[in-house]
Design a protein around this motif. Sequence first.
Motif, PDB file in Angstrom:
ATOM      1  N   LEU A 191       0.839  -1.202   0.000  1.00 51.21           N
ATOM      2  CA  LEU A 191       0.000   0.000   0.000  1.00 51.21           C
ATOM      3  C   LEU A 191       0.866   1.241   0.000  1.00 51.21           C
ATOM      4  CD1 LEU A 191      -3.234   1.082   1.456  1.00 51.21           C
ATOM      5  CD2 LEU A 191      -1.235   2.437   2.136  1.00 51.21           C
ATOM      6  N   SER A 192       0.475   2.213  -0.824  1.00 49.29           N
ATOM      7  CA  SER A 192       1.102   3.517  -0.700  1.00 49.29           C
ATOM      8  C   SER A 192       0.081   4.603  -1.012  1.00 49.29           C
ATOM      9  CB  SER A 192       2.330   3.651  -1.600  1.00 49.29           C
ATOM     10  OG  SER A 192       3.120   4.725  -1.144  1.00 49.29           O
ATOM     11  N   GLY A 193       0.411   5.811  -0.625  1.00 50.61           N
ATOM     12  CA  GLY A 193      -0.550   6.900  -0.792  1.00 50.61           C
ATOM     13  C   GLY A 193       0.123   8.209  -1.152  1.00 50.61           C
ATOM     14  N   ARG A 247      -0.715  12.528  -1.139  1.00 56.98           N
ATOM     15  CA  ARG A 247      -1.618  13.625  -0.798  1.00 56.98           C
ATOM     16  C   ARG A 247      -1.979  14.405  -2.057  1.00 56.98           C
ATOM     17  NH1 ARG A 247       1.023  17.539   2.703  1.00 56.98           N
ATOM     18  NH2 ARG A 247       2.865  16.575   1.842  1.00 56.98           N
ATOM     19  N   VAL A 297      -4.928  10.375  -0.770  1.00 55.84           N
ATOM     20  CA  VAL A 297      -5.363  10.564   0.619  1.00 55.84           C
ATOM     21  C   VAL A 297      -5.872  11.991   0.875  1.00 55.84           C
ATOM     22  CG1 VAL A 297      -4.034   8.647   1.577  1.00 55.84           C
ATOM     23  CG2 VAL A 297      -2.907  10.848   1.305  1.00 55.84           C
ATOM     24  N   HIS A 335      -5.633  13.396   4.420  1.00 51.15           N
ATOM     25  CA  HIS A 335      -4.307  13.892   4.785  1.00 51.15           C
ATOM     26  C   HIS A 335      -4.071  15.280   4.190  1.00 51.15           C
ATOM     27  CE1 HIS A 335      -3.165   9.692   5.992  1.00 51.15           C
ATOM     28  NE2 HIS A 335      -2.493  10.392   6.891  1.00 51.15           N
ATOM     29  N   TYR A 391      -2.003  12.987  12.152  1.00 50.09           N
ATOM     30  CA  TYR A 391      -1.677  12.617  10.766  1.00 50.09           C
ATOM     31  C   TYR A 391      -1.053  11.221  10.648  1.00 50.09           C
ATOM     32  CZ  TYR A 391       0.561  13.372   6.111  1.00 50.09           C
ATOM     33  OH  TYR A 391       0.983  13.258   4.807  1.00 50.09           O
ATOM     34  N   GLN A 439      -2.348   7.695   8.807  1.00 51.10           N
ATOM     35  CA  GLN A 439      -1.495   6.960   7.860  1.00 51.10           C
ATOM     36  C   GLN A 439      -1.363   5.494   8.276  1.00 51.10           C
ATOM     37  OE1 GLN A 439       2.057   9.000   6.711  1.00 51.10           O
ATOM     38  NE2 GLN A 439       2.951   7.243   5.677  1.00 51.10           N
ATOM     39  N   ASP A 461      -4.475   3.738   7.210  1.00 52.66           N
ATOM     40  CA  ASP A 461      -4.454   3.481   5.750  1.00 52.66           C
ATOM     41  C   ASP A 461      -3.721   2.182   5.433  1.00 52.66           C
ATOM     42  OD1 ASP A 461      -5.522   6.040   5.428  1.00 52.66           O
ATOM     43  OD2 ASP A 461      -3.604   6.968   4.860  1.00 52.66           O
ATOM     44  N   ILE A 462      -2.630   1.988   6.147  1.00 50.36           N
ATOM     45  CA  ILE A 462      -1.732   0.874   5.830  1.00 50.36           C
ATOM     46  C   ILE A 462      -2.264  -0.440   6.397  1.00 50.36           C
ATOM     47  CG2 ILE A 462       0.583  -0.076   6.252  1.00 50.36           C
ATOM     48  CD1 ILE A 462       1.514   2.954   6.405  1.00 50.36           C
ATOM     49  N   VAL A 498       5.323  -1.045   2.306  1.00 54.77           N
ATOM     50  CA  VAL A 498       4.902   0.314   2.005  1.00 54.77           C
ATOM     51  C   VAL A 498       6.046   1.017   1.267  1.00 54.77           C
ATOM     52  CG1 VAL A 498       4.028   2.482   2.951  1.00 54.77           C
ATOM     53  CG2 VAL A 498       3.520   0.335   4.119  1.00 54.77           C
ATOM     54  N   VAL A 556       7.863   3.915   0.031  1.00 50.22           N
ATOM     55  CA  VAL A 556       7.870   5.369   0.279  1.00 50.22           C
ATOM     56  C   VAL A 556       9.309   5.868   0.290  1.00 50.22           C
ATOM     57  CG1 VAL A 556       5.726   5.643   1.616  1.00 50.22           C
ATOM     58  CG2 VAL A 556       7.814   4.868   2.753  1.00 50.22           C
ATOM     59  N   GLN A 562       9.414   9.453   4.869  1.00 48.05           N
ATOM     60  CA  GLN A 562       8.291   8.804   5.541  1.00 48.05           C
ATOM     61  C   GLN A 562       8.731   7.757   6.567  1.00 48.05           C
ATOM     62  OE1 GLN A 562       4.930   9.650   5.105  1.00 48.05           O
ATOM     63  NE2 GLN A 562       5.963  11.371   4.114  1.00 48.05           N
ATOM     64  N   HIS A 619       7.225   7.952  10.048  1.00 49.40           N
ATOM     65  CA  HIS A 619       5.799   7.587  10.082  1.00 49.40           C
ATOM     66  C   HIS A 619       5.624   6.066  10.075  1.00 49.40           C
ATOM     67  CE1 HIS A 619       4.464  11.728   8.270  1.00 49.40           C
ATOM     68  NE2 HIS A 619       4.822  11.804   9.533  1.00 49.40           N
TER      69      HIS A 619
HETATM   70  N1  TRP Z   1       2.263  10.816   4.465  1.00 53.01           N
HETATM   71  C1  TRP Z   1       2.435  10.426   3.087  1.00 53.01           C
HETATM   72  C2  TRP Z   1       3.159  11.548   2.329  1.00 53.01           C
HETATM   73  O1  TRP Z   1       3.118  12.674   2.751  1.00 53.01           O
HETATM   74  C3  TRP Z   1       1.111  10.138   2.394  1.00 53.01           C
HETATM   75  C4  TRP Z   1       0.429   8.929   2.940  1.00 53.01           C
HETATM   76  C5  TRP Z   1      -0.763   8.905   3.614  1.00 53.01           C
HETATM   77  C6  TRP Z   1       0.857   7.595   2.836  1.00 53.01           C
HETATM   78  N2  TRP Z   1      -1.104   7.633   3.910  1.00 53.01           N
HETATM   79  C7  TRP Z   1      -0.130   6.794   3.462  1.00 53.01           C
HETATM   80  C8  TRP Z   1       1.992   7.001   2.269  1.00 53.01           C
HETATM   81  C9  TRP Z   1       0.001   5.423   3.545  1.00 53.01           C
HETATM   82  C10 TRP Z   1       2.124   5.614   2.375  1.00 53.01           C
HETATM   83  C11 TRP Z   1       1.144   4.844   3.009  1.00 53.01           C
HETATM   84  O2  TRP Z   1       3.730  11.283   1.306  1.00 53.01           O
END
Ligand code: TRP
Length: 330
Positions: free
Chosen positions: A10-12, A14, A45, A48, A134, A138, A141-142, A150, A152, A156, A159
């Motif tokens: 999983l990745s995300g 903003r 996201v 976020h 925040y 996150q 989400d994961i 993940v 990233v 990150q 986090h």
């Molecule tokens: N915090 C991440 C960023 O700023 C964005 C993010 C939100 C994210 N949820 C996530 C990244 C879950 C990986 C997995 O880039």
Amino acid sequence: MNEQQKKTVLSGVRPTGPQHLGNLVGALRNWLSLQDVCQCFFTIVGWHALSSEYMNSKAIKGHTFEVALDWLGVGLDPEKCVMFLQSEVKEHAELHLILSMVTPLPWLERVPTFKEMQQELQDKDLNTYGFLGYPVLQAADIVIYKADFVPVGEDQAAHLELTREIVRRFNRIFGPIFPEPQTLLTEVPRLAGTDGRKMSKSFGNSILIKDPPELIREKIMPMITDTRRMRRNDPGEPNDCPVFTLHRAFVPKERQDEVAHGCRTAGIGCRECKAVVLEYLIRTLEPIQERRRAFEKNPGRVWDILEEGNRKARRVAQATMDTVRAALGF
Ligand code: TRP
Ligand code: SF4
């Protein structure tokens, strides 16, 4: 490999605007190979984004669309991965709430990005409950997808460490429900932006995936080079040149070596060298931008793809939340 054996990723991102070349090289290229070998969830996201952009929340939907276009343009394939919107899978909010109950306040206060972002974005009031949380969002989400990996960037890492700490605490209290996700560090040399600093949205020095060739030329030609090359006859050092970070990412190795040699011997000038990277960059982006334009003309299709992703994500998230609620005894 059958679906059951596949690792979950999983990745995300903003939704703060269109993606730039740093995102392409640092994340998207990696995601493209992952979608073939793992069960991938890629999410935009919005909540976020809201944590820092709440005064300008109406812009988030448009940014979401831009990011989706970039993703489809580079070749993320809804047949291979799940592309979805965090804010359309409400289970993320429920799990965020539950995780927040077991997350000690000091863990959040010592996350380096909390103070850093407040410093960086002085024009915004980020001294809020939501912004402090925040990293908990996150984590939700994961773990709601029980992600193994993940992918990233380095920024990150803190986090992800916090996510693992929350998982350990949750599992200790309620039983072993969530796996500890591993960070899949994408090790790519940082791309320089047009001012020589790291390419970053907040510096306004980005080249966007969607920038037309003419605009890319206008951004690259005036770029600072190795400052030792004041005159055409001065030799330079590509390792000290912001432009060459683009060569590394977009020019085939052999041609890179030729250019580097030309630079060190003053055999080629910076204009010529920039023309080389420009040529390959435009060639790389051409098919991406063509695909992107096709989707842009058909916004209904893009929202349908996201909605289908939301549905798939929801199914997994709902199953996880059934387990979580049962573990809580609710
Ligand atoms: N915090 C991440 C960023 O700023 C964005 C993010 C939100 C994210 N949820 C996530 C990244 C879950 C990986 C997995 O880039
Ligand atoms: Fe940079 Fe190329 Fe000029 Fe060398 S020739 S300083 S690598 S732009």
